[in-house]
Write a protein that holds these residues in place. Structure first.
Motif, PDB file in Angstrom:
ATOM      1  N   ALA A   1     -12.499 -22.048  10.782  1.00 24.15           N
ATOM      2  CA  ALA A   1     -11.917 -23.396  10.822  1.00 24.15           C
ATOM      3  C   ALA A   1     -12.704 -24.295  11.770  1.00 24.15           C
ATOM      4  O   ALA A   1     -12.973 -25.469  11.466  1.00 24.15           O
ATOM      5  CB  ALA A   1     -10.459 -23.312  11.255  1.00 24.15           C
ATOM      6  N   ILE A   2     -13.085 -23.753  12.937  1.00 21.43           N
ATOM      7  CA  ILE A   2     -13.850 -24.557  13.897  1.00 21.43           C
ATOM      8  C   ILE A   2     -15.204 -24.931  13.320  1.00 21.43           C
ATOM      9  O   ILE A   2     -15.690 -26.056  13.494  1.00 21.43           O
ATOM     10  CB  ILE A   2     -13.986 -23.785  15.228  1.00 21.43           C
ATOM     11  CG1 ILE A   2     -12.621 -23.686  15.926  1.00 21.43           C
ATOM     12  CG2 ILE A   2     -14.998 -24.469  16.140  1.00 21.43           C
ATOM     13  CD1 ILE A   2     -12.628 -22.816  17.154  1.00 21.43           C
TER      14      ILE A   2
ATOM     15  N   GLU B   1     -14.613 -27.781  10.727  1.00 20.60           N
ATOM     16  CA  GLU B   1     -14.314 -29.066  11.354  1.00 20.60           C
ATOM     17  C   GLU B   1     -15.526 -29.613  12.105  1.00 20.60           C
ATOM     18  O   GLU B   1     -15.757 -30.828  12.135  1.00 20.60           O
ATOM     19  CB  GLU B   1     -13.128 -28.915  12.316  1.00 20.60           C
ATOM     20  CG  GLU B   1     -11.806 -28.613  11.633  1.00 20.60           C
ATOM     21  CD  GLU B   1     -11.403 -29.684  10.631  1.00 20.60           C
ATOM     22  OE1 GLU B   1     -11.756 -30.865  10.836  1.00 20.60           O
ATOM     23  OE2 GLU B   1     -10.753 -29.352   9.622  1.00 20.60           O
TER      24      GLU B   1
ATOM     25  N   GLU C   1     -10.463 -16.318  11.440  1.00 26.38           N
ATOM     26  CA  GLU C   1      -9.874 -17.540  10.876  1.00 26.38           C
ATOM     27  C   GLU C   1     -10.168 -18.751  11.755  1.00 26.38           C
ATOM     28  O   GLU C   1     -10.526 -19.833  11.264  1.00 26.38           O
ATOM     29  CB  GLU C   1      -8.364 -17.356  10.730  1.00 26.38           C
ATOM     30  CG  GLU C   1      -7.656 -18.598  10.185  1.00 26.38           C
ATOM     31  CD  GLU C   1      -6.143 -18.444  10.184  1.00 26.38           C
ATOM     32  OE1 GLU C   1      -5.466 -19.458   9.940  1.00 26.38           O
ATOM     33  OE2 GLU C   1      -5.649 -17.318  10.433  1.00 26.38           O
ATOM     34  N   SER C   2     -10.056 -18.574  13.074  1.00 27.66           N
ATOM     35  CA  SER C   2     -10.302 -19.670  14.001  1.00 27.66           C
ATOM     36  C   SER C   2     -11.769 -20.070  13.984  1.00 27.66           C
ATOM     37  O   SER C   2     -12.111 -21.268  13.998  1.00 27.66           O
ATOM     38  CB  SER C   2      -9.888 -19.269  15.408  1.00 27.66           C
ATOM     39  OG  SER C   2      -8.511 -18.952  15.451  1.00 27.66           O
TER      40      SER C   2
ATOM     41  N   GLY D   1      -6.066 -14.591  19.810  1.00 31.35           N
ATOM     42  CA  GLY D   1      -7.278 -14.246  19.082  1.00 31.35           C
ATOM     43  C   GLY D   1      -8.228 -13.325  19.801  1.00 31.35           C
ATOM     44  O   GLY D   1      -9.197 -12.840  19.199  1.00 31.35           O
TER      45      GLY D   1
ATOM     46  N   TYR E   1      -6.992 -24.495  17.215  1.00 28.05           N
ATOM     47  CA  TYR E   1      -7.543 -23.144  17.003  1.00 28.05           C
ATOM     48  C   TYR E   1      -8.053 -22.537  18.310  1.00 28.05           C
ATOM     49  O   TYR E   1      -7.992 -21.319  18.508  1.00 28.05           O
ATOM     50  CB  TYR E   1      -8.643 -23.181  15.955  1.00 28.05           C
ATOM     51  CG  TYR E   1      -8.110 -23.094  14.545  1.00 28.05           C
ATOM     52  CD1 TYR E   1      -7.677 -21.877  14.022  1.00 28.05           C
ATOM     53  CD2 TYR E   1      -8.009 -24.232  13.744  1.00 28.05           C
ATOM     54  CE1 TYR E   1      -7.168 -21.803  12.729  1.00 28.05           C
ATOM     55  CE2 TYR E   1      -7.509 -24.164  12.460  1.00 28.05           C
ATOM     56  CZ  TYR E   1      -7.081 -22.937  11.946  1.00 28.05           C
ATOM     57  OH  TYR E   1      -6.573 -22.863  10.678  1.00 28.05           O
TER      58      TYR E   1
ATOM     59  N   THR F   1      -7.231 -13.223  13.320  1.00 23.53           N
ATOM     60  CA  THR F   1      -7.037 -14.552  13.929  1.00 23.53           C
ATOM     61  C   THR F   1      -8.353 -15.097  14.456  1.00 23.53           C
ATOM     62  O   THR F   1      -8.655 -16.294  14.333  1.00 23.53           O
ATOM     63  CB  THR F   1      -6.013 -14.449  15.065  1.00 23.53           C
ATOM     64  OG1 THR F   1      -4.784 -13.940  14.542  1.00 23.53           O
ATOM     65  CG2 THR F   1      -5.771 -15.820  15.684  1.00 23.53           C
TER      66      THR F   1
ATOM     67  N   VAL G   1      -7.642 -30.345  15.310  1.00 22.53           N
ATOM     68  CA  VAL G   1      -7.699 -29.038  14.640  1.00 22.53           C
ATOM     69  C   VAL G   1      -8.462 -28.035  15.507  1.00 22.53           C
ATOM     70  O   VAL G   1      -8.024 -26.887  15.709  1.00 22.53           O
ATOM     71  CB  VAL G   1      -8.360 -29.184  13.257  1.00 22.53           C
ATOM     72  CG1 VAL G   1      -8.596 -27.805  12.635  1.00 22.53           C
ATOM     73  CG2 VAL G   1      -7.485 -30.034  12.347  1.00 22.53           C
ATOM     74  N   ILE G   2      -9.609 -28.458  16.037  1.00 22.39           N
ATOM     75  CA  ILE G   2     -10.401 -27.563  16.891  1.00 22.39           C
ATOM     76  C   ILE G   2      -9.605 -27.168  18.128  1.00 22.39           C
ATOM     77  O   ILE G   2      -9.586 -25.997  18.541  1.00 22.39           O
ATOM     78  CB  ILE G   2     -11.725 -28.248  17.281  1.00 22.39           C
ATOM     79  CG1 ILE G   2     -12.619 -28.413  16.045  1.00 22.39           C
ATOM     80  CG2 ILE G   2     -12.451 -27.455  18.360  1.00 22.39           C
ATOM     81  CD1 ILE G   2     -13.882 -29.209  16.297  1.00 22.39           C
TER      82      ILE G   2
ATOM     83  N   LEU H   1      -5.094 -21.204  19.859  1.00 23.94           N
ATOM     84  CA  LEU H   1      -4.699 -19.978  19.150  1.00 23.94           C
ATOM     85  C   LEU H   1      -5.554 -18.800  19.591  1.00 23.94           C
ATOM     86  O   LEU H   1      -5.041 -17.688  19.805  1.00 23.94           O
ATOM     87  CB  LEU H   1      -4.837 -20.203  17.640  1.00 23.94           C
ATOM     88  CG  LEU H   1      -4.452 -19.026  16.743  1.00 23.94           C
ATOM     89  CD1 LEU H   1      -2.966 -18.701  16.874  1.00 23.94           C
ATOM     90  CD2 LEU H   1      -4.782 -19.360  15.277  1.00 23.94           C
ATOM     91  N   LEU H   2      -6.857 -19.040  19.748  1.00 22.76           N
ATOM     92  CA  LEU H   2      -7.746 -17.971  20.222  1.00 22.76           C
ATOM     93  C   LEU H   2      -7.385 -17.542  21.641  1.00 22.76           C
ATOM     94  O   LEU H   2      -7.412 -16.355  21.984  1.00 22.76           O
ATOM     95  CB  LEU H   2      -9.205 -18.448  20.186  1.00 22.76           C
ATOM     96  CG  LEU H   2      -9.880 -18.513  18.808  1.00 22.76           C
ATOM     97  CD1 LEU H   2     -11.244 -19.180  18.942  1.00 22.76           C
ATOM     98  CD2 LEU H   2     -10.031 -17.125  18.216  1.00 22.76           C
TER      99      LEU H   2
END
Length: 487
Positions: free
Chosen positions: A310-311, A314, A306-307, A297, A289, A303, A285-286, A292-293
């Motif tokens: 989430a990081i 987790e 959100e990242s 991001g 993201y 974004t 998951v990390i 994604l960044l």
């Protein structure tokens, strides 16, 4: 100098082990020898009794035939005398009052009518020139019977029959002596073969202590030594019942060692596999993201936020998982010291209950608490209680009741958390204390559980000399109790 000292120590240990091994082999050999000797003595006694019974039957048959001859023709004719000589019998009038024994009335039915009432005796020859062996072979079996007004003494000479039996018995004794002599060498060889794997293992252990770590080739050799003691697989065991009594303790110790090795190996494999699986998900998951960044991001605030969230989540999950793993690792290694003190379990429960009600307003909490003192590590008992309450919170629908009970009976303190949650399937109840076990992976992932909480609670409880009890019904609820000795 160090190597010389190690070599001297190794040689001394080898000399001592050789003497001990020789002593054990000698004792086992002597034990085997006397066991066979005792068996042969019993067999010889049985053969002697069997020979005596056969000799008695043979004498009675011959005497009965002679008595029938007398009943038919009175005194023996020349033809009858020849028959008597062939059958080693003789007939003569008794000299003096007959002495001997009579057959008891209940047994007379098993003897011939002509001889059943006779007086039986055994005579040794009185010749002075005969040796003891000659006198033994000259034994006669006598029966004095009465026919009409006359009495007859029928004698059966046992010499020929005794000679045959003595020769047969001598052959048997010689064979037994040969077998006993053979057993000494055979037993020594069997015992040496039995001890050879153990000796080779001891030598391998000495090599390890003096030379350091084994090379791969040496490890294969050591594995071969384990194969020699019937341990080709970790679940293979040495048969204790088929082992000599002197080695049963050693065989049982080796089996116990193999049990511990097998359980430890399986536990480690399962633990590493489950831990890797649990850590793989948050890392993935990390990583997702972060990618994604990296792509979008940098300039997109939504974004980016959100990242980051989430990081952080987790990372917190990974931190909690690693802390739980470290806790269990310290527990397995017995490196965690308990801070034992006496305190009121009821006061601790009230404290945890107040804290829980402040952070969880979605459930209805109730308590039934009895004052009870225990001697335990307060922080660990508090941790175990929180684990039970957290599980009840996760698997109990909003609005349902969670009850905490403290009672004292039979000098045992019982701490119980009871909920009205989803319950546990009957087949899953025995597994809930296994590490990383979860009854429902989807629910556990949604609630953030790792499957280690109950394992930690069980370890804490058992370390304090207690045990845990579980009662659960699906769609009704679950009740888990920690039972500890009261202070």
């Amino acid at each position: 100098m160090k190597n010389e000292s190690l070599n001297d120590s190794s040689n001394s240990s080898s000399s001592i082990s050789t003497r001990i091994r020789f002593s054990i082999v000698w004792k086992l050999n002597i034990t085997l020898f006397f066991r066979m000797l005792g068996l042969f003595l019993v067999l010889d006694i049985f053969l002697c009794l069997l020979a005596a019974a056969g000799l008695f039957i043979r004498a009675e048959q011959s005497v009965t035939s002679a008595a029938q001859l007398i009943a038919e023709s009175g005194l023996p004719t020349p033809e009858a005398e020849q028959w008597l000589a062939i059958n080693e019998c003789s007939i003569a009038p008794p000299t003096g009052e007959p002495r001997g024994i009579q057959i008891p009335p209940p047994l007379k039915a098993y003897f011939s009518k002509q001889t059943a009432s006779g007086i039986r005796s055994i005579d040794l020859p009185n010749s002075k020139g005969l040796t003891e062996w000659g006198q033994f072979l000259g034994i006669t079996y006598n029966v004095t019977i009465k026919t009409g007004d006359q009495s007859f003494r029928i004698s059966f000479n046992l010499q020929n029959t005794l000679q045959i039996l003595v020769v047969m018995f001598a052959i048997v004794v010689i064979l037994e002596l040969l077998m006993l002599m053979r057993s000494i060498f055979t037993g020594a060889r069997i015992i040496r073969n039995t001890f050879r794997p153990i000796q080779e293992l001891a030598q391998a252990a000495r090599n390890l202590s003096t030379e350091g770590f084994f090379s791969p080739g040496q490890l294969e050799v050591l594995a071969g030594k384990l194969d020699d003691i019937n341990a080709t697989r970790l679940d293979t065991r040495i048969s204790v019942e088929d082992t000599q009594s002197e080695l049963k303790t050693l065989a049982a110790a080796i089996n116990s060692m193999l049990d511990r090795i097998n359980e430890s190996y399986r536990s480690q494999v399962r633990f590493v596999s489950d831990a890797s699986h649990e850590l793989r998900t948050p890392i993935s998951v990390i990583q997702g993201y972060v990618n994604l960044l990296d792509r979008w991001g940098k300039n997109d605030e939504k974004t980016l936020q959100e990242s980051i969230d989430a990081i952080k989540d987790e990372t917190a999950n990974m931190k909690g998982l690693v802390e739980q793993l470290l806790f269990l690792a310290r527990g397995d290694n017995n490196t965690m010291a308990l801070q034992i003190e006496q305190f009121e379990l009821s006061a601790l429960v009230e404290e945890v209950l107040r804290e829980t009600q402040m952070i969880d307003e979605g459930h209805d909490y109730a308590a039934k608490i009895t004052t009870v003192l225990i001697n335990a590590d307060k922080s660990l008992i508090k941790q175990a209680l929180r684990i039970l309450i957290d599980n009840a919170m996760k698997y109990t629908p909003t609005g349902k009741k969670i009850i905490i009970l403290v009672s004292n009976s039979d000098n045992l303190a019982r701490l119980t958390v009871q909920d009205e949650g989803i319950g546990i399937a009957p087949e899953a109840v025995p597994k809930i204390f296994d590490r990383f076990f979860r009854t429902d992976e989807s629910r556990a992932r949604a609630t953030g559980g790792t499957g280690l909480g109950l394992s930690i609670a069980k370890w804490i409880t058992e370390r304090h000399g207690g045990h845990m009890e579980v009662l659960s019904r699906q769609d009704i609820g679950t009740r888990i109790s920690i039972v500890l000795p009261a202070g």
